[in-house]
Motif scaffolding. Sequence first.
Motif, PDB file in Angstrom:
ATOM      1  N   VAL A 143      21.334  -3.714  10.017  1.00 56.68           N
ATOM      2  CA  VAL A 143      22.271  -3.486  11.113  1.00 56.68           C
ATOM      3  C   VAL A 143      22.081  -4.561  12.186  1.00 56.68           C
ATOM      4  O   VAL A 143      23.059  -5.107  12.730  1.00 56.68           O
ATOM      5  N   ARG A 144      20.833  -4.868  12.452  1.00 54.17           N
ATOM      6  CA  ARG A 144      20.541  -5.857  13.487  1.00 54.17           C
ATOM      7  C   ARG A 144      21.136  -7.224  13.144  1.00 54.17           C
ATOM      8  O   ARG A 144      21.663  -7.923  14.018  1.00 54.17           O
ATOM      9  N   ILE A 145      21.072  -7.628  11.850  1.00 62.02           N
ATOM     10  CA  ILE A 145      21.625  -8.926  11.460  1.00 62.02           C
ATOM     11  C   ILE A 145      23.104  -8.816  11.055  1.00 62.02           C
ATOM     12  O   ILE A 145      23.745  -9.816  10.757  1.00 62.02           O
ATOM     13  N   GLY A 146      23.620  -7.590  11.034  1.00 58.49           N
ATOM     14  CA  GLY A 146      25.051  -7.411  10.774  1.00 58.49           C
ATOM     15  C   GLY A 146      25.470  -7.626   9.327  1.00 58.49           C
ATOM     16  O   GLY A 146      26.605  -8.019   9.056  1.00 58.49           O
ATOM     17  N   VAL A 147      24.561  -7.353   8.378  1.00 59.05           N
ATOM     18  CA  VAL A 147      24.879  -7.538   6.953  1.00 59.05           C
ATOM     19  C   VAL A 147      24.544  -6.261   6.192  1.00 59.05           C
ATOM     20  O   VAL A 147      23.374  -5.922   6.035  1.00 59.05           O
ATOM     21  N   ALA A 159      11.056   3.502   4.335  1.00 63.37           N
ATOM     22  CA  ALA A 159      11.303   2.095   3.986  1.00 63.37           C
ATOM     23  C   ALA A 159      12.799   1.778   4.024  1.00 63.37           C
ATOM     24  O   ALA A 159      13.212   0.715   4.510  1.00 63.37           O
ATOM     25  N   ILE A 160      13.591   2.701   3.507  1.00 62.44           N
ATOM     26  CA  ILE A 160      15.043   2.481   3.538  1.00 62.44           C
ATOM     27  C   ILE A 160      15.540   2.448   4.978  1.00 62.44           C
ATOM     28  O   ILE A 160      16.379   1.615   5.338  1.00 62.44           O
ATOM     29  N   ASP A 161      15.003   3.305   5.808  1.00 60.68           N
ATOM     30  CA  ASP A 161      15.398   3.289   7.224  1.00 60.68           C
ATOM     31  C   ASP A 161      15.040   1.958   7.890  1.00 60.68           C
ATOM     32  O   ASP A 161      15.829   1.413   8.673  1.00 60.68           O
ATOM     33  N   ALA A 162      13.857   1.466   7.579  1.00 57.13           N
ATOM     34  CA  ALA A 162      13.433   0.187   8.162  1.00 57.13           C
ATOM     35  C   ALA A 162      14.352  -0.934   7.690  1.00 57.13           C
ATOM     36  O   ALA A 162      14.759  -1.808   8.479  1.00 57.13           O
ATOM     37  N   ALA A 163      14.688  -0.907   6.398  1.00 59.33           N
ATOM     38  CA  ALA A 163      15.587  -1.936   5.864  1.00 59.33           C
ATOM     39  C   ALA A 163      16.956  -1.836   6.518  1.00 59.33           C
ATOM     40  O   ALA A 163      17.564  -2.842   6.906  1.00 59.33           O
ATOM     41  N   ARG A 164      17.432  -0.628   6.667  1.00 63.21           N
ATOM     42  CA  ARG A 164      18.743  -0.426   7.281  1.00 63.21           C
ATOM     43  C   ARG A 164      18.771  -0.948   8.713  1.00 63.21           C
ATOM     44  O   ARG A 164      19.747  -1.587   9.124  1.00 63.21           O
ATOM     45  N   PHE A 171      15.781 -11.375   1.813  1.00 60.53           N
ATOM     46  CA  PHE A 171      14.320 -11.431   1.882  1.00 60.53           C
ATOM     47  C   PHE A 171      13.809 -10.774   3.165  1.00 60.53           C
ATOM     48  O   PHE A 171      12.849  -9.996   3.148  1.00 60.53           O
ATOM     49  N   GLY A 172      14.469 -11.066   4.276  1.00 58.93           N
ATOM     50  CA  GLY A 172      14.043 -10.483   5.546  1.00 58.93           C
ATOM     51  C   GLY A 172      14.130  -8.961   5.540  1.00 58.93           C
ATOM     52  O   GLY A 172      13.238  -8.269   6.043  1.00 58.93           O
ATOM     53  N   VAL A 173      15.187  -8.452   4.954  1.00 59.37           N
ATOM     54  CA  VAL A 173      15.362  -7.000   4.905  1.00 59.37           C
ATOM     55  C   VAL A 173      14.356  -6.372   3.935  1.00 59.37           C
ATOM     56  O   VAL A 173      13.806  -5.296   4.206  1.00 59.37           O
ATOM     57  N   ALA A 174      14.096  -7.048   2.837  1.00 55.11           N
ATOM     58  CA  ALA A 174      13.092  -6.542   1.892  1.00 55.11           C
ATOM     59  C   ALA A 174      11.705  -6.520   2.538  1.00 55.11           C
ATOM     60  O   ALA A 174      10.921  -5.581   2.321  1.00 55.11           O
ATOM     61  N   GLN A 175      11.415  -7.526   3.339  1.00 53.15           N
ATOM     62  CA  GLN A 175      10.124  -7.549   4.042  1.00 53.15           C
ATOM     63  C   GLN A 175       9.991  -6.359   4.991  1.00 53.15           C
ATOM     64  O   GLN A 175       8.924  -5.762   5.091  1.00 53.15           O
ATOM     65  N   ALA A 176      11.091  -6.036   5.667  1.00 52.41           N
ATOM     66  CA  ALA A 176      11.059  -4.885   6.587  1.00 52.41           C
ATOM     67  C   ALA A 176      10.766  -3.599   5.817  1.00 52.41           C
ATOM     68  O   ALA A 176       9.973  -2.750   6.269  1.00 52.41           O
ATOM     69  N   ALA A 177      11.383  -3.453   4.643  1.00 53.74           N
ATOM     70  CA  ALA A 177      11.139  -2.259   3.826  1.00 53.74           C
ATOM     71  C   ALA A 177       9.695  -2.234   3.341  1.00 53.74           C
ATOM     72  O   ALA A 177       9.026  -1.194   3.389  1.00 53.74           O
ATOM     73  N   ALA A 178       9.223  -3.371   2.874  1.00 57.18           N
ATOM     74  CA  ALA A 178       7.854  -3.440   2.343  1.00 57.18           C
ATOM     75  C   ALA A 178       6.832  -3.152   3.435  1.00 57.18           C
ATOM     76  O   ALA A 178       5.836  -2.458   3.207  1.00 57.18           O
ATOM     77  N   ALA A 179       7.088  -3.675   4.626  1.00 53.10           N
ATOM     78  CA  ALA A 179       6.152  -3.454   5.739  1.00 53.10           C
ATOM     79  C   ALA A 179       6.072  -1.967   6.075  1.00 53.10           C
ATOM     80  O   ALA A 179       4.992  -1.438   6.376  1.00 53.10           O
ATOM     81  N   ALA A 180       7.207  -1.290   6.022  1.00 47.67           N
ATOM     82  CA  ALA A 180       7.225   0.145   6.332  1.00 47.67           C
ATOM     83  C   ALA A 180       6.454   0.941   5.283  1.00 47.67           C
ATOM     84  O   ALA A 180       5.946   2.036   5.569  1.00 47.67           O
TER      85      ALA A 180
END
Lengths: 134, 134, 134, 134
Positions: D20-24, D11-16, D122-131
């Motif tokens: 990185v993709r959004i640059g934040v 999940a942390i990898d997905a969030a990261r 929120f977008g990054v949290a969604q990526a973590a949750a999805a993973a």
Amino acid sequence: MSISSKSAERAIDAARQTSVRIGVPMNIAILDGSGHLKAFLRMDGAMLGSVDIALKKAKTAFLLGMNTEAVFEFCKPGAPAFGLEHTNGGLVVFAGGIPLKADTGETIGAVGVSGGTVSEDFGVAQAAAAALTN
Amino acid sequence: MSISSKSAERAIDAARQTSVRIGVPMNIAILDGSGHLKAFLRMDGAMLGSVDIALKKAKTAFLLGMNTEAVFEFCKPGAPAFGLEHTNGGLVVFAGGIPLKADTGETIGAVGVSGGTVSEDFGVAQAAAAALTN
Amino acid sequence: MSISSKSAERAIDAARQTSVRIGVPMNIAILDGSGHLKAFLRMDGAMLGSVDIALKKAKTAFLLGMNTEAVFEFCKPGAPAFGLEHTNGGLVVFAGGIPLKADTGETIGAVGVSGGTVSEDFGVAQAAAAALTN
Amino acid sequence: MSISSKSAERAIDAARQTSVRIGVPMNIAILDGSGHLKAFLRMDGAMLGSVDIALKKAKTAFLLGMNTEAVFEFCKPGAPAFGLEHTNGGLVVFAGGIPLKADTGETIGAVGVSGGTVSEDFGVAQAAAAALTN
């Protein structure tokens, strides 16, 4: 990289001179690159309640890497980050806190000033910050 | 009656000179007659964990009106005031905190020093206290 | 100077490998040069109560600039700094916390490990620290 | 049922990757089925003040079993649960915290992300949750 005690005292002197010039005694806090207290002065006659405010302004500027009044834009009524000011043990989101940054953009310390009006606090904090970055 | 900022800075200077002489960087806190922070300095290289200890030594000396190591006599193992050190948001009961008293016996401020051994802290606190009472 | 997230994760991996080898699941905390949390992992089966202990071991090592078991020497029964462990919001003074130092002696981070016996925690913390300083 | 350390790191990898993709650069916290910290990462350059916010977003989502921005509806100005955000040692009620639920509806963990704007978090949290839930 961090703030030396010599630099911190020079910053407090600069803040004090500005405070004396405008006739408003101030509380002045300087944090170093770890966000810990490096130096502090409460000028004679400065409000006791401003000790905590000056310390929290410096902490806020350090932790968020921006001026305290800029943090207000994120949590003011109607803004998205409702209650942001209650995180991190309490933030202060009006002017008087300024982060100190290296050329790399890294935060290497912070200044917090409280005792007068918000614009007076800001002016004195600027004087301290200028003494640290010049 | 209280500690002026001029006196507080003189006390910090005296503490610093003693610290430099013994080669141990210190955290030095000065409280005024209301028990609020008047001035603070963390010398370069002083332990970060000693910021809190210096502040709490000064608070302890101020609130109880005695040297911090004297407070230990009341709460040391076997003494009657078991747990005294956990009151008032946490007291520090080893040497390095000294109250400042007027001729009337009234507590008008306090000094707290931390960064070295207990006896080093005590010697530096004495230097600060002497600068304030002379 | 501080710990990068890449280094922090390498340290956690090294700690995990040692934990797996000795068969004891651990909580592993890495602080950076500001003393803030950089990375954390609770291995499956690691004690819940050790989350706080690992974090406080890392904090203790960072704030005092020494191994946590070395802090014990100052506050153990009969030693001069009675109650030292109650300062700074609570310190942990048994093995498992190790500061990370630059060649200059400056503390640039810390490791805290908890979940096994004190000597197991220490061994795993050493593995993490070695991964960060090599 | 709970989150394994393997899942938490995925999940942390997905969030990261999303960060990185959004640059934040972000702070990313994962809680397990007991609401305790399972894994954490502060990416290089992520705001220090967001450590606490990420942890509190995850706590809020876990304790209330809903997204943090949904909690806002109960305590926003004019809503009935005035001051709800001050319970439980401080909740964070803007987007970036997402509970993880089993098919039974039981909360089995939570994600908290902070470092950017509310919608970025929120977008990054969604990526973590999805993973974690896929």
